[in-house]
Scaffold this active site. Structure first.
Site, PDB file in Angstrom:
ATOM      1  N   ASP A  44      -5.861   0.247  -0.090  1.00  0.00           N
ATOM      2  CA  ASP A  44      -5.936   0.133   1.369  1.00  0.00           C
ATOM      3  C   ASP A  44      -7.270  -0.519   1.722  1.00  0.00           C
ATOM      4  OD1 ASP A  44      -7.863   1.991   0.974  1.00  0.00           O
ATOM      5  OD2 ASP A  44      -6.933   3.550   2.195  1.00  0.00           O
ATOM      6  N   LYS A  49       0.837  -1.203   0.000  1.00  0.00           N
ATOM      7  CA  LYS A  49       0.000   0.000   0.000  1.00  0.00           C
ATOM      8  C   LYS A  49       0.873   1.256   0.000  1.00  0.00           C
ATOM      9  CE  LYS A  49      -1.603   1.761   3.763  1.00  0.00           C
ATOM     10  NZ  LYS A  49      -2.319   2.031   5.036  1.00  0.00           N
ATOM     11  N   CYS A 106     -25.988   4.115   1.918  1.00  0.00           N
ATOM     12  CA  CYS A 106     -26.436   3.816   0.553  1.00  0.00           C
ATOM     13  C   CYS A 106     -27.552   4.760   0.106  1.00  0.00           C
ATOM     14  CB  CYS A 106     -26.892   2.362   0.459  1.00  0.00           C
ATOM     15  SG  CYS A 106     -25.576   1.168   0.803  1.00  0.00           S
ATOM     16  N   CYS A 149     -26.079   7.831  -1.412  1.00  0.00           N
ATOM     17  CA  CYS A 149     -24.961   7.554  -2.323  1.00  0.00           C
ATOM     18  C   CYS A 149     -25.386   7.760  -3.774  1.00  0.00           C
ATOM     19  CB  CYS A 149     -24.490   6.113  -2.107  1.00  0.00           C
ATOM     20  SG  CYS A 149     -23.119   5.652  -3.179  1.00  0.00           S
ATOM     21  N   CYS A 209     -24.906   0.276  -8.070  1.00  0.00           N
ATOM     22  CA  CYS A 209     -24.111  -0.543  -7.155  1.00  0.00           C
ATOM     23  C   CYS A 209     -24.854  -1.800  -6.724  1.00  0.00           C
ATOM     24  CB  CYS A 209     -23.739   0.283  -5.922  1.00  0.00           C
ATOM     25  SG  CYS A 209     -22.765  -0.648  -4.722  1.00  0.00           S
ATOM     26  N   CYS A 269     -19.455   5.342   1.823  1.00  0.00           N
ATOM     27  CA  CYS A 269     -19.430   3.871   1.842  1.00  0.00           C
ATOM     28  C   CYS A 269     -18.593   3.404   3.028  1.00  0.00           C
ATOM     29  CB  CYS A 269     -18.870   3.341   0.526  1.00  0.00           C
ATOM     30  SG  CYS A 269     -19.194   1.581   0.272  1.00  0.00           S
TER      31      CYS A 269
END
Ligand code: SF4
Length: 151
Positions: free
Chosen positions: A76, A57, A132, A135, A141, A125
């Site tokens: 990550d 990372k 949601c 979002c 999604c 998220c």
């Protein structure tokens, strides 16, 4: 940085998580950059992974931000979680996710995947109770693995 006492480095990087361990790693990494790499931050994954506390990372992020690489994706926990929820990948670890993303994300977005998904993952998220309902990509999604949502 290499010449500073560890306690001073701790104060400089506080309040990052695990600042005591990271302060030791930062100081030792700076020493090794001086002693092994002539004072220049290594520009290869192989060399970066030899430094204390540096995993894929961090190495990917250094290659993107310090060396302007366009060939890396920094994964990550946020990127790993969201890439799976969005159905882009089906993976169990961030390393698996990184390798899978190289095959599904258009190349021009590779250096920016981390920036966009981490910010989204921190505020919308979220790891627990993703928002949601608020979002903007909700209609697109599949929400893989999401069982409870928050406000
Ligand atoms: S709809 Fe929910 S699971 Fe999908 S990206 Fe948005 S917050 Fe995350």
């Amino acid at each position: 940085m290499a010449a500073l006492p560890t306690a001073r480095v701790e104060r400089l990087i506080y309040p990052v998580s695990f600042y005591r361990v990271k302060a030791r790693h930062v100081r030792e990494t700076c020493r090794q950059i001086l002693s092994r790499f002539g004072g220049r931050v290594p520009a290869t994954m192989e060399d970066l992974l030899t430094l204390p506390g540096v995993g894929r990372k961090t190495a990917n992020l250094v290659l993107i931000l310090s060396h302007a690489s366009r060939d890396n994706i920094c994964v990550d926990t946020h990127v790993h979680r969201m890439a799976n929820r969005l159905g882009w990948v089906r993976t169990r670890t961030p390393t698996e996710t990184e390798h899978a993303l190289y095959t599904v994300v258009p190349r021009r977005w590779w250096p920016r995947v981390n920036l966009y998904l981490v910010t989204w993952g921190q505020h919308v998220c979220r790891p627990v109770y993703p928002r949601c309902g608020a979002c903007v990509v909700s209609p697109l999604c599949p929400r893989v693995g999401v069982t409870k949502v928050g406000k």
